[in-house]
Design an enzyme around this catalytic site. Structure first.
Site, PDB file in Angstrom:
ATOM      1  N   LYS A  79       0.815  -1.179  -0.273  1.00  0.00           N
ATOM      2  CA  LYS A  79       0.029  -0.285  -0.122  1.00  0.00           C
ATOM      3  C   LYS A  79       1.069   1.271   0.108  1.00  0.00           C
ATOM      4  O   LYS A  79       0.301   2.313  -0.322  1.00  0.00           O
ATOM      5  CB  LYS A  79      -0.910  -0.090   1.060  1.00  0.00           C
ATOM      6  CG  LYS A  79      -2.228  -1.151   1.056  1.00  0.00           C
ATOM      7  CD  LYS A  79      -3.236  -0.708   0.106  1.00  0.00           C
ATOM      8  CE  LYS A  79      -4.347  -1.568   0.086  1.00  0.00           C
ATOM      9  NZ  LYS A  79      -5.257  -1.171  -0.809  1.00  0.00           N
TER      10      LYS A  79
ATOM     11  N   SER B 266      -2.992 -12.172   3.417  1.00  0.00           N
ATOM     12  CA  SER B 266      -3.367 -11.915   1.983  1.00  0.00           C
ATOM     13  C   SER B 266      -2.350 -12.699   1.250  1.00  0.00           C
ATOM     14  O   SER B 266      -2.481 -13.042  -0.051  1.00  0.00           O
ATOM     15  CB  SER B 266      -3.812 -10.654   1.835  1.00  0.00           C
ATOM     16  OG  SER B 266      -2.529  -9.813   2.116  1.00  0.00           O
TER      17      SER B 266
END
Length: 321
Positions: free
Chosen positions: A46, A280
């Site tokens: 991110k 994830s």
């Protein structure tokens, strides 16, 4: 490589490694290339999106010098924004569900962010953030943005998110694979990583196939009934039927991975490959392994190691492993 003027210059250009041990131990043919984005300054992919959104907003004037930035986050986007905003002189307010691991809030606070924690919806489980939880966080983020005259980073819709992956992640993966990838797999969070990376990869190989990963029981993008909106794979799988940055036309298929499979694969990733990652990343690798056992047998599949296992020390990802 020359020195950067700030930590922002260290975002991206992460290394990639082939997961040949995991593939061979399962008797599969093909290879999986893992991009180690947990080695970004904020320990997640991110950071790329945070930089992309803030750079674009400053360039087009929608973010004024010194203006406050607000965003909802599971912790990773907030950490990236905390880093970028700190360096560029923007106060940052991170709005996060209490269902996310507390390590994330502590890290954002340490980086200078103001962290607003939002109580979970009724019947939600700590450590499992559902779409209902996310909706409460969204309401709080909108209110705070209005109250403070802030810029809303809006990772689920701002084009700077996907563009960052188009400009950096996709070209890096392709070059790291010696231009050999045949498929790309990504767990659905905001959709920006999949959309941007796939656009870049398709420019280089028109036949390359993209696969979107969702949690078992919360595969709304695939059009399945949502039977288990709460799951342990933090940072995505919010049972949202539409993600504007995803670019559905680039998805060859939609895959599901259970929380337990993601957990066990994340542990195997640490033990077999020495990669200490989060849920994830385990979901991505598990999906890639399934593909090598099926329609992508013999292929070369790119995945992202989205964040660090350090962000999950208080969860059951490691506690009973």
């Amino acid at each position: 490589m020359s020195a950067s003027d700030s930590i922002i210059g260290a975002i991206g250009r992460t290394p990639s490694v082939w997961l040949d041990r995991m593939v061979a131990s399962r008797g599969l043919e093909g290879r999986i290339l893992a991009k180690l984005d947990y080695l970004n300054p904020g320990f997640s992919k991110k950071d790329r999106a945070a930089r992309g959104i803030i750079d674009a907003a400053r360039a087009d004037g929608s973010l004024a010098p010194g203006q406050t930035v607000v965003e909802l986050t599971s912790g990773n986007m907030g950490t990236g924004l905390a880093i970028v905003c700190s360096v560029l002189g923007h106060p940052f307010v991170a709005v996060m569900s209490r269902g996310n691991s507390p390590e994330r809030a502590r890290m954002m606070t340490a980086l200078g962010a103001e962290v607003v924690l939002v109580d979970q919806a009724a019947h939600s489980v700590p450590g499992e953030v559902s779409g209902a939880d996310l909706a409460l966080v969204e309401d709080a983020a909108r209110r705070i943005t209005a109250e403070r005259g802030a810029f809303r980073a809006n990772q689920f819709a701002h084009p700077g998110n996907a563009m960052a992956h188009f400009d950096t992640t996709g070209p890096e993966l392709w070059a790291d694979s010696d231009c050999s990838l045949t498929a790309f797999v990504d767990f659905a969070g905001s959709g920006g990583t999949f959309g941007g990376t796939m656009r870049a990869l398709r420019q280089r190989n028109r036949a390359l196939r993209g696969y979107v990963v969702e949690p078992e029981g919360a595969a709304a993008l695939a059009g399945q009934a949502v039977t288990h909106p709460g799951h342990p794979i933090q940072g995505g799988g919010y049972a949202m039927a539409e993600l504007s940055l995803l670019e559905r036309g680039l998805a060859h298929d939609f895959l599901t991975i259970s929380g337990d499979t993601a957990r066990q694969t994340t542990r195997a990733l640490a033990r077999q490959e020495g990669i200490f990652a989060g849920f994830s990343a385990g979901a991505n690798v598990a999906a890639a392994l399934d593909l090598l056992a099926g329609p992508e047998a013999g292929g070369r599949i790119g995945v992202i190691i989205c964040d660090s296992g350090l962000k999950y020390l208080s969860t059951d990802l490691w506690s009973d492993g």
